[in-house]
Design a protein around this motif. Structure first.
Motif: not given
Length: 133
Positions: A54-62
């Protein structure tokens, strides 16, 4: 009929693994295995399994590496997500608006989590693309 859909998707996209919620799913996974479908990976819904992807998906989105082609359903589901945090700063997705859905976002995090487990160290920073069927 749904098995044919799985067969079609598996053959067209060369699927390496399919994440599934391990809670109460033994029966359906056994049925799918009888049909010859394989490469199922259990994936928990708690902080331990969900936090890192979830943290990595958020980072990719940012970083604008989460490409979803302005998919209105995914956008709606993302707007319904609430983040729960434990004392160790782990996160997981929650749906506190009882009538709204977040299933697509949960599936994305699960799929990315399994992908991350399978990726080698030589893999560069991935981008994620949501395909519509």
């Amino acid at each position: 009929m749904w098995q044919k859909t799985f067969w079609h998707i598996n053959s067209e996209f060369n699927i390496k693994a399919t994440a599934y919620d391990r809670w109460n799913s033994a029966g359906i996974i056994a049925e799918l295995a009888k049909e010859g479908l394989e490469n199922f990976t259990p994936f928990g819904q708690g902080f331990g399994s969900m936090s890192q992807p979830a943290k990595e998906i958020y980072a990719l989105a940012m970083k604008k590496l989460l490409i979803h082609d302005a998919n209105p359903v995914l956008r709606w589901m993302i707007s319904n997500v609430e983040i729960l945090t434990d004392p160790a700063d782990n996160i997981k997705l929650a749906k506190n608006k009882s009538r709204e859905k977040i299933d697509g976002v949960v599936a994305l995090v699960m799929a990315y989590g399994v992908y991350s487990m399978m990726a080698t160290k030589e893999t560069s920073t991935p981008s994620v693309r949501i395909l519509e069927f």
